[in-house]
Each structure stands twice: as structure tokens, then as C-alpha cells.
Design a protein around this motif. Structure first.
Motif, short mmCIF file in Angstrom:
data_model
loop_
_atom_site.label_atom_id
_atom_site.label_comp_id
_atom_site.label_asym_id
_atom_site.label_seq_id
_atom_site.Cartn_x
_atom_site.Cartn_y
_atom_site.Cartn_z
N LEU A 149 -3.49 -6.64 0.40
CA LEU A 149 -2.30 -7.09 1.12
C LEU A 149 -1.82 -8.47 0.70
N GLU A 160 1.36 -2.41 0.31
CA GLU A 160 1.76 -2.73 1.68
C GLU A 160 1.12 -1.82 2.72
N GLY A 216 0.46 -4.22 6.10
CA GLY A 216 0.55 -5.67 6.05
C GLY A 216 1.38 -6.22 7.19
#
Length: 189
Positions: free
Chosen positions: A125, A131, A179
Motif C-alpha cells: 500500500l 490499492e 488503502g
């Protein structure tokens, strides 16, 4: 600027462990892991390290042919081999990757898996273009489910039947971690 996944073989260091590239010096530890039925009872039958009969061949091929689809790092504490950490299933358009790990039984219940997964999550991340991180656990693997929860994963699918390389489909839970600030809607694939 964030790196594209698989553009490097990172060395990740935590408080007690290091994740790093395997070398031929790690062959004995890898052999002990591969030959442990206890370790592989909750894992797919088709893992890369099980594809070859010789651990030296596995290590030689690990950062060539395997690196195209996954990144496998050794997990070490004070230079002792503990197991493997893996990033696999990268889907560039979705900026998604999956993670997994396997440790020798003598390192179970000591926080090594939690720290290993934490290092993988942080790397993915913060340093790469990933992501979305996914993971899968057999429904009976409560210890790994707890490790995922400690690292911010949420179970999003319960007992999905999947092909894990066994004679019959395997019931697995699917886990998801995104994230900070991730806004897109993600459909599990």
C-alpha cells in the motif's frame, strides 16, 4: 512515486523479522517447510515451491519464471528461516494483489505471521501501485483468519467453493484490505 509491483525484489525489515530473497543457503529450511504436512494442510496443492522435487531447483527458478506471477520471499528471524511470504494474483487494471504466507510449526503462535502480513501490507500500500489486497483462507484455518483481522482485513465472502488443486472443491473465506482513501467499488474476482 510508487513502484509497479514485481519491478523489484524488496527486502522488508520489521521489529523481529526480515522478508528477503531466498538463496541456496536457505535450501535446508525450505526443504523442512515443503516436507511438513502440518504446514500444507490449509494451503492449495499447487504452490510454486511444491512444483519441483528439488529445493535447489525451486530457488533457482523462484526469481525468474515465478516472478512473472508472484513474489515469494523468505521469512527470517535472527537469520533463521521461518517460512515464506507471497504476493500473487496481481491484476494491474484493478491495482489488486493477493497475499499469503506459510510458516514452520515452531514459529506458529509467536506473532511472526502477523508481523509478516503487516510488512507485506505496508509494502504493497505504501510503496507499490497496489490499492486492493485480497487473501483466502480455508474455513477451518482460524489462526490465519485472526492474523488477517489483526492486519485490517475484512471477510467479504464466506465459504466460497474454489479449486485449490484437490479432488473436490475447497470451501474458502475471502478477505479484503484497501488503502486509506480507497473509494472505488471493488468486486471480488
Amino acid at each position: 512515486m510508487k513502484k509497479k509491483l514485481f519491478s523489484e525484489i524488496p527486502r522488508l525489515a520489521g521489529e523481529r523479522i526480515t522478508l528477503r530473497r531466498l538463496t541456496q543457503d536457505d535450501a535446508d529450511g525450505l526443504s523442512r517447510l515443503i516436507n511438513s504436512e502440518e504446514v500444507y494442510r490449509y494451503l492449495p496443492a499447487y504452490l510454486f515451491e511444491k512444483e519441483y522435487g528439488d529445493v535447489h531447483t525451486v530457488i533457482n527458478r523462484l526469481y525468474g519464471e515465478c516472478l512473472k506471477e508472484s513474489l515469494i520471499l523468505g521469512v527470517f528471524t535472527e537469520n533463521e528461516f521461518c517460512g515464506l511470504a507471497e504476493i500473487y494474483g496481481y491484476r494491474a487494471p484493478l491495482l489488486k494483489a493477493s497475499v499469503g504466507y506459510r510458516l514452520l510449526p515452531e514459529y506458529w503462535g509467536k506473532g511472526i505471521a502477523t508481523e509478516t502480513l503487516g510488512l507485506l501490507v505496508k509494502y504493497l500500500l505504501e510503496e507499490t501501485d497496489v490499492e486492493v489486497i485480497t487473501a483466502s483462507t480455508m474455513i477451518g484455518n482460524k489462526a490465519s483468519a485472526n492474523v488477517l483481522k489483526k492486519n485490517g482485513f475484512k471477510r467479504v465472502i464466506y465459504a466460497a467453493l474454489e479449486n485449490w488443486g484437490y479432488k473436490t472443491p475447497t470451501a474458502a473465506d475471502k478477505w479484503l484490505r484497501t488503502g486509506v482513501g480507497y473509494r472505488r467499488r471493488y468486486r471480488f474476482q
